[in-house]
Write a protein that holds these residues in place. Structure first.
Motif, short mmCIF file in Angstrom:
data_model
loop_
_atom_site.label_atom_id
_atom_site.label_comp_id
_atom_site.label_asym_id
_atom_site.label_seq_id
_atom_site.Cartn_x
_atom_site.Cartn_y
_atom_site.Cartn_z
N LEU A 1 53.23 11.67 13.01
CA LEU A 1 53.66 11.38 14.41
C LEU A 1 52.63 11.78 15.41
O LEU A 1 52.47 11.35 16.46
CB LEU A 1 54.91 12.31 14.64
CG LEU A 1 55.82 12.27 15.88
CD1 LEU A 1 56.56 10.76 15.85
CD2 LEU A 1 56.83 13.29 15.79
N THR B 1 52.66 8.14 9.32
CA THR B 1 53.17 7.10 10.04
C THR B 1 54.06 5.87 9.22
O THR B 1 54.80 5.64 9.95
CB THR B 1 51.85 6.25 10.35
OG1 THR B 1 50.87 7.25 11.24
CG2 THR B 1 52.09 5.21 11.49
N LEU C 1 57.34 7.08 8.94
CA LEU C 1 58.14 7.10 10.34
C LEU C 1 58.56 5.60 10.82
O LEU C 1 58.83 5.41 11.77
CB LEU C 1 57.67 8.08 11.37
CG LEU C 1 57.59 9.33 11.08
CD1 LEU C 1 56.68 10.16 12.27
CD2 LEU C 1 58.83 10.14 10.94
N ALA D 1 57.35 7.96 19.88
CA ALA D 1 56.60 9.03 19.09
C ALA D 1 56.44 10.36 19.94
O ALA D 1 56.59 11.38 19.85
CB ALA D 1 55.53 8.63 18.66
#
Length: 259
Positions: free
Chosen positions: A165, A26, A29, A180
Motif C-alpha cells: 500500500l 501490491t 491489494l 491507496a
C-alpha cells in the motif's frame, strides 16, 4: 568467513523482503485498488519494471543458503516441506498470471490472470508468515500449528499488504492512487509510510534468522573461501543494477506496461 557468509545471507534476505515485498503486497491489494480492467492494468504497471529484478534477491538468498549452509538447507527443506511447497506454488501462480495476462483473448482471460496474481501473492505472503511462525517459536524444523501459526501468518501477510500500500502511493495515479492514499492517510508524505513498512519488512528475516544455528551449520572453510569472495564481487553489481532500475522507473505510472 562464516561471519561474512551470515552477513551476505542476511543482506540478500532483507533486500528481498523490502523490495519484492512491495510488489507482492501490491498484488494482494489489486482487486481493491483496481476496480476495472484499465485500473488493474495501472496497478500491475506500478511494479512491472521491478518484480523480475526483485526476484533475483530471493534466488541469491537461496543460493547463499545452499552453498554456504548446505546442512541447514537440507534440514529446513525436509522439515518445512509443506510450507515451501505452498510458497513455491504461490510464486509460480503469481508469475504465471503476470506473464499470461496480455497474451490471451478477452476480458475473462485477463480477469482470470488477475485472480492468479492476487491469489498467488496472498499465498506467498501467508506462506512466509507460516514459516516465520515456526522459526520464531523455536521449532525451525517442523511447520507451525495452532493459533500461533495462524495469527503469525495473518500478521505477516498484513505487513506485506501494508508495504504494498505504501508503495502504491508512490507509484499510482488516478482513482487507484486515491484509494491507496485513503487507506494510508493524507497526513505526511507517502514516503513516510513506505519507509516505516520497509524497516519492519527488513527486520522480519533478521529476527527470524536468530532462531537458526547458522554458525554451526556453515560449510567447510574451503567452500566458504571460494564462495564468499565471489559473492562479495557480484553483490555490488547487483546493487548497482537494482539502483539503476529504481531510478529509471521512479516516476508515477500513467498507462499499461509491457505486461
Amino acid at each position: 568467513m562464516e561471519t561474512l557468509a551470515i552477513a551476505l545471507l542476511a543482506f540478500f534476505a532483507t533486500g528481498w523482503f523490502v523490495l519484492a515485498g512491495a510488489d507482492i503486497g501490491t498484488g494482494m491489494l489489486m482487486p481493491w485498488l483496481g476496480r476495472s480492467d484499465r485500473e488493474r492494468q495501472l496497478v500491475l504497471a506500478s511494479f512491472a519494471p521491478f518484480f523480475l529484478g526483485n526476484e533475483v534477491w530471493l534466488v541469491a538468498t537461496v543460493g547463499v543458503l545452499v552453498g554456504c549452509f548446505p546442512t541447514l538447507e537440507g534440514e529446513l527443506l525436509s522439515g518445512q516441506f509443506p510450507v515451501l511447497v505452498a510458497l513455491l506454488t504461490g510464486w509460480i501462480v503469481r508469475d504465471a498470471g503476470l506473464w499470461s495476462r496480455g497474451r490471451g483473448p478477452g476480458p475473462r482471460w485477463r480477469a482470470s490472470c488477475d485472480a492468479a496474481v492476487t491469489c498467488g501473492s496472498w499465498t506467498v505472503a501467508l506462506s512466509w508468515g507460516w514459516l516465520f511462525a515456526a522459526l520464531l517459536t523455536g521449532r525451525p524444523y517442523a511447520p507451525a500449528t495452532g493459533p500461533t501459526g495462524i495469527l503469525t501468518a495473518l500478521a505477516v501477510a498484513a505487513l506485506f499488504a501494508a508495504h504494498g500500500l505504501g508503495f502504491t502511493t508512490l507509484r499510482l495515479t488516478g482513482l487507484p492512487y486515491e484509494r491507496a492514499r485513503r487507506l494510508v492517510g493524507r497526513a505526511g508524505h507517502p514516503w513516510q509510510s513506505f519507509a516505516l513498512t520497509a524497516v519492519l519488512m527488513g527486520g522480519l528475516p533478521l529476527w527470524a534468522g536468530t532462531a537458526l544455528p547458522l554458525a554451526e551449520r556453515a560449510a567447510s572453510p574451503v567452500t566458504l573461501g571460494l564462495l564468499v569472495p565471489t559473492l562479495l564481487v557480484v553483490t555490488p553489481l547487483l546493487v548497482a543494477v537494482q539502483a539503476w532500475i529504481w531510478h529509471t522507473f521512479r516516476h508515477r505510472v500513467t498507462g499499461p506496461s509491457y505486461l
